[in-house]
Design an enzyme around this catalytic site. Structure first.
Site, short mmCIF file in Angstrom:
data_model
loop_
_atom_site.label_atom_id
_atom_site.label_comp_id
_atom_site.label_asym_id
_atom_site.label_seq_id
_atom_site.Cartn_x
_atom_site.Cartn_y
_atom_site.Cartn_z
CG ASP A 1 -1.95 1.03 0.90
OD1 ASP A 1 -2.63 1.45 0.26
OD2 ASP A 1 -1.92 1.99 2.27
CB SER A 2 0.06 4.71 -0.98
OG SER A 2 -0.75 4.90 -0.03
CB CYS B 1 -2.51 1.13 -2.88
SG CYS B 1 -2.77 3.00 -3.47
CD GLU C 1 -1.85 8.47 5.77
OE1 GLU C 1 -1.13 9.60 5.77
OE2 GLU C 1 -1.81 7.82 4.96
CB CYS D 1 -9.66 5.33 0.12
SG CYS D 1 -8.15 5.97 0.88
CG HIS E 1 -6.34 6.07 4.83
ND1 HIS E 1 -5.72 5.73 3.71
CD2 HIS E 1 -5.46 6.71 5.44
CE1 HIS E 1 -4.44 5.77 3.62
NE2 HIS E 1 -4.17 6.55 4.90
#
Length: 277
Positions: free
Chosen positions: A7-8, A70, A149, A179, A181
């Protein structure tokens, strides 16, 4: 051999969590490209290069399947990865899209994602191939990534941001968290769109597809004490601390990937040292 996930940055840990829940005996190696996040604002060419470098790093570690956690990389680089590597590659988005006709009852679907994911049209085009009559609303929610984040999960500013992004979605029956997140904001998102809307986390579909693939190829791990390794390209301590939020439990040691590590794969020279120097 292990399952490789990249993932990023941090968000792919929600995919790891879903995979670990369904495949408790598997060894997993996770790589977060924290030095170069966010991916959601970068070009297709850059995302393809990063993704091939990430995949090459994991293959050197001895993986049997590559999971692209991702969403931006799935939207822009999944086909390139499938062409480059000779092990199975699964994108977090694909298994869910394959079942979207059964998921959405009226074909009114919203996708939340990063700017690059939404602008690529990859989600929208893939869904409309399966469900041509679908009405699809793409919503770029880049700010939500940063709020997660920064640890602002249950925070008034995050609730306000979600409302600003979503309050205009009146007619949808399905909302896709495009996404990794966003599953951490599931409760707030569900409250904003209402209980009549199905909020979908593609990670669960990805984990189920991965299990099926490993069964079909007879690659399931019989071990009962699996290992989970974490690598990052920058700031392992931040990853370890924030990772607890994503996984709901403390992380073991997180290893910093050396800038000088260079891997050759099918004649491709992939180096982080040039990018990070």
């Amino acid at each position: 051999m292990s399952i490789g996930i990249f993932d990023s940055g941090f968000g792919g840990l929600t995919v790891l969590k879903a995979i670990r829940s369904l495949l408790p005996s598997e060894n997993i190696i996770y790589f977060g490209d924290t030095a170069r996040l966010p991916y959601g604002t970068k070009s297709r060419e850059t995302i393809e290069r990063y993704s091939i470098e990430n995949g090459s790093f994991l293959i050197e570690k001895g993986i049997k399947v590559l999971v692209v956690a991702c969403h931006t990389a799935c939207s822009l680089a999944l086909e390139k990865l499938e062409q480059t590597f000779d092990i199975p590659v699964i994108g977090v988005t694909t298994p869910m899209i394959e079942q979207v006709a059964q998921i959405s009852k009226r074909g009114k679907i919203a996708i939340l994602g990063t700017r690059s994911t939404i602008a690529s049209g990859a989600y929208q085009n893939a869904i409309q191939k399966i469900l041509p009559s679908a009405e699809i609303f793409g919503v770029a929610c880049q700010l939500l990534v940063h709020l997660v984040e920064e640890g602002y999960i249950d925070h008034p500013i995050t609730t306000m941001a979600i409302y600003e992004y979503l309050h205009c979605l009146k007619e949808i029956d399905t909302l896709i968290l495009g996404c990794t997140h966003f599953p951490l904001l599931f409760k707030q998102i569900q409250q904003t769109v209402g209980e009549h809307v199905q909020v979908i986390d593609p990670a669960h579909f990805c984990a189920a597809a991965l299990k099926k693939l490993l069964e079909e190829k007879q690659l399931l791990n019989p071990l009962h004490e699996p290992t989970t390794q974490f690598f990052v390209s920058d700031d392992p301590e931040k990853f370890r601390l924030l990772g607890k939020t994503f996984l709901g439990q403390p992380l073991p040691d997180v290893v910093l990937k050396k800038k000088s590590e260079i891997f050759l794969y099918n004649g491709l020279n992939s180096s982080f040292s040039e990018e990070l120097s």
